[in-house]
Design a protein around this motif. Structure first.
Motif, PDB file in Angstrom:
ATOM      1  N   LEU A  48      41.182  32.069  34.395  1.00 32.46           N
ATOM      2  CA  LEU A  48      40.023  32.895  34.048  1.00 32.46           C
ATOM      3  C   LEU A  48      40.426  34.347  33.816  1.00 32.46           C
ATOM      4  N   HIS A  49      41.326  34.843  34.643  1.00 35.57           N
ATOM      5  CA  HIS A  49      41.784  36.216  34.455  1.00 35.57           C
ATOM      6  C   HIS A  49      42.578  36.355  33.158  1.00 35.57           C
ATOM      7  N   GLU A  50      43.464  35.384  32.873  1.00 31.80           N
ATOM      8  CA  GLU A  50      44.274  35.435  31.647  1.00 31.80           C
ATOM      9  C   GLU A  50      43.429  35.271  30.386  1.00 31.80           C
ATOM     10  N   GLU A  51      42.440  34.379  30.428  1.00 25.01           N
ATOM     11  CA  GLU A  51      41.670  34.049  29.225  1.00 25.01           C
ATOM     12  C   GLU A  51      40.521  35.002  28.944  1.00 25.01           C
ATOM     13  N   ILE A  52      39.775  35.382  29.999  1.00 25.10           N
ATOM     14  CA  ILE A  52      38.555  36.165  29.761  1.00 25.10           C
ATOM     15  C   ILE A  52      38.460  37.420  30.627  1.00 25.10           C
ATOM     16  N   GLY A  53      39.532  37.768  31.320  1.00 28.02           N
ATOM     17  CA  GLY A  53      39.598  39.030  32.044  1.00 28.02           C
ATOM     18  C   GLY A  53      38.746  39.136  33.287  1.00 28.02           C
ATOM     19  N   CYS A  54      38.246  38.025  33.803  1.00 24.70           N
ATOM     20  CA  CYS A  54      37.350  38.058  34.961  1.00 24.70           C
ATOM     21  C   CYS A  54      38.005  37.486  36.211  1.00 24.70           C
ATOM     22  N   ARG A  55      37.407  37.809  37.322  1.00 23.40           N
ATOM     23  CA  ARG A  55      37.818  37.270  38.616  1.00 23.40           C
ATOM     24  C   ARG A  55      36.691  36.374  39.138  1.00 23.40           C
ATOM     25  N   ILE A  56      37.053  35.417  39.975  1.00 24.54           N
ATOM     26  CA  ILE A  56      36.050  34.584  40.640  1.00 24.54           C
ATOM     27  C   ILE A  56      35.482  35.374  41.811  1.00 24.54           C
ATOM     28  N   VAL A  57      34.163  35.419  41.926  1.00 26.81           N
ATOM     29  CA  VAL A  57      33.529  36.069  43.073  1.00 26.81           C
ATOM     30  C   VAL A  57      33.928  35.287  44.328  1.00 26.81           C
ATOM     31  N   PRO A  58      34.519  35.971  45.310  1.00 22.54           N
ATOM     32  CA  PRO A  58      34.948  35.265  46.529  1.00 22.54           C
ATOM     33  C   PRO A  58      33.813  34.456  47.156  1.00 22.54           C
ATOM     34  N   GLY A  59      34.129  33.220  47.518  1.00 22.19           N
ATOM     35  CA  GLY A  59      33.157  32.346  48.158  1.00 22.19           C
ATOM     36  C   GLY A  59      32.188  31.655  47.218  1.00 22.19           C
ATOM     37  N   SER A  60      32.294  31.909  45.909  1.00 20.16           N
ATOM     38  CA  SER A  60      31.322  31.325  44.970  1.00 20.16           C
ATOM     39  C   SER A  60      31.730  29.962  44.423  1.00 20.16           C
ATOM     40  N   ALA A  61      32.991  29.581  44.561  1.00 15.78           N
ATOM     41  CA  ALA A  61      33.475  28.335  43.955  1.00 15.78           C
ATOM     42  C   ALA A  61      32.912  27.116  44.684  1.00 15.78           C
ATOM     43  N   ARG A  62      32.348  26.212  43.890  1.00 15.49           N
ATOM     44  CA  ARG A  62      31.788  24.966  44.426  1.00 15.49           C
ATOM     45  C   ARG A  62      32.338  23.790  43.628  1.00 15.49           C
ATOM     46  N   HIS A  63      33.043  22.889  44.286  1.00 17.25           N
ATOM     47  CA  HIS A  63      33.625  21.716  43.629  1.00 17.25           C
ATOM     48  C   HIS A  63      32.509  20.798  43.150  1.00 17.25           C
ATOM     49  N   LEU A  64      32.533  20.444  41.852  1.00 11.58           N
ATOM     50  CA  LEU A  64      31.500  19.588  41.273  1.00 11.58           C
ATOM     51  C   LEU A  64      31.973  18.175  40.985  1.00 11.58           C
ATOM     52  N   GLY A  65      33.289  17.977  40.932  1.00 10.76           N
ATOM     53  CA  GLY A  65      33.792  16.635  40.682  1.00 10.76           C
ATOM     54  C   GLY A  65      34.981  16.623  39.746  1.00 10.76           C
ATOM     55  N   VAL A  66      35.464  15.410  39.469  1.00 11.64           N
ATOM     56  CA  VAL A  66      36.573  15.190  38.548  1.00 11.64           C
ATOM     57  C   VAL A  66      36.042  14.285  37.444  1.00 11.64           C
ATOM     58  N   PHE A  67      36.240  14.702  36.197  1.00 15.03           N
ATOM     59  CA  PHE A  67      35.656  14.004  35.063  1.00 15.03           C
ATOM     60  C   PHE A  67      36.698  13.802  33.974  1.00 15.03           C
ATOM     61  N   GLU A  91      33.724  42.234  33.352  1.00 11.83           N
ATOM     62  CA  GLU A  91      33.229  42.029  31.991  1.00 11.83           C
ATOM     63  C   GLU A  91      34.078  40.976  31.285  1.00 11.83           C
ATOM     64  N   ILE A  92      33.404  40.085  30.584  1.00 15.69           N
ATOM     65  CA  ILE A  92      34.092  39.028  29.850  1.00 15.69           C
ATOM     66  C   ILE A  92      34.606  39.587  28.531  1.00 15.69           C
ATOM     67  N   PHE A  93      35.876  39.324  28.247  1.00 16.18           N
ATOM     68  CA  PHE A  93      36.427  39.650  26.934  1.00 16.18           C
ATOM     69  C   PHE A  93      37.524  38.651  26.610  1.00 16.18           C
ATOM     70  N   CYS A  94      37.690  38.395  25.321  1.00 16.81           N
ATOM     71  CA  CYS A  94      38.668  37.402  24.873  1.00 16.81           C
ATOM     72  C   CYS A  94      40.061  37.987  24.896  1.00 16.81           C
ATOM     73  N   GLN A  95      40.990  37.215  25.459  1.00 15.85           N
ATOM     74  CA  GLN A  95      42.398  37.600  25.453  1.00 15.85           C
ATOM     75  C   GLN A  95      43.240  36.335  25.526  1.00 15.85           C
ATOM     76  N   ALA A  96      44.548  36.486  25.535  1.00 13.85           N
ATOM     77  CA  ALA A  96      45.479  35.348  25.511  1.00 13.85           C
ATOM     78  C   ALA A  96      45.143  34.473  24.315  1.00 13.85           C
ATOM     79  N   GLU A  97      44.923  33.161  24.545  1.00 14.70           N
ATOM     80  CA  GLU A  97      44.680  32.250  23.426  1.00 14.70           C
ATOM     81  C   GLU A  97      43.206  32.111  23.060  1.00 14.70           C
ATOM     82  N   ILE A  98      42.327  32.883  23.684  1.00 14.22           N
ATOM     83  CA  ILE A  98      40.890  32.765  23.434  1.00 14.22           C
ATOM     84  C   ILE A  98      40.477  33.674  22.279  1.00 14.22           C
ATOM     85  N   ASP A  99      39.819  33.077  21.285  1.00 12.63           N
ATOM     86  CA  ASP A  99      39.338  33.832  20.121  1.00 12.63           C
ATOM     87  C   ASP A  99      37.869  34.230  20.234  1.00 12.63           C
ATOM     88  N   GLU A 100      37.091  33.445  20.967  1.00 11.06           N
ATOM     89  CA  GLU A 100      35.651  33.670  20.966  1.00 11.06           C
ATOM     90  C   GLU A 100      35.039  33.090  22.230  1.00 11.06           C
TER      91      GLU A 100
END
Length: 131
Positions: A48-67, A91-100
């Motif tokens: 997420l940091h490499e692709e869109i420049g953001c960090r995960i809010v601590p404690g916000s991650a919730r496992h939803l499953g494997v698909f 703020e979200i912004f495109c970087q690395a291999e992300i175009d949009e």
């Protein structure tokens, strides 16, 4: 089999964040492959940091499953995704291999090309979380 970890990110209106990688036509959720020795959340935070420049809010991650679904950008391959709902800081912004990036309403018809996993699993999952 392509093994990835990916994020379901929703904004305050319930819209889902999707990205499109350079040289591709399908939108999908941000995330990517683990590096050797990385945990799911470490890999997701790095991607997420490499692709869109953001960090995960601590404690916000919730496992939803494997698909699993057909890979959008690698014909004949299957993707297996570990999915986490997360909140983002920054703020979200495109970087690395992300175009949009786009925000889409999972309740509305979609005119954009979506990866099979996104179309068939992630958007319905986003709807179930908002019920």
């Amino acid at each position: 089999m392509i093994e990835i970890v990916t994020a379901l990110v929703r904004n305050e209106r319930g819209h889902v964040l999707l990205v499109r990688k350079r040289g591709t036509t399908h939108f999908l959720q941000p995330g990517g492959k683990r590096e050797p020795g990385e945990s799911d959340l470490d890999a997701l935070a790095r991607e997420l940091h490499e692709e869109i420049g953001c960090r995960i809010v601590p404690g916000s991650a919730r496992h939803l499953g494997v698909f699993e679904a057909s890979a959008a950008n690698e014909p004949g391959k299957t993707v297996r995704a570990v999915v986490y709902a997360v909140s983002l800081a920054g703020e979200i912004f495109c970087q690395a291999e992300i175009d949009e990036f786009i925000w889409i309403d999972p309740r509305a018809p979609v005119k954009t090309q979506l990866a099979p996993l996104t179309r068939d699993t992630i958007l319905p999952l986003a709807l179930s979380l908002s019920d």
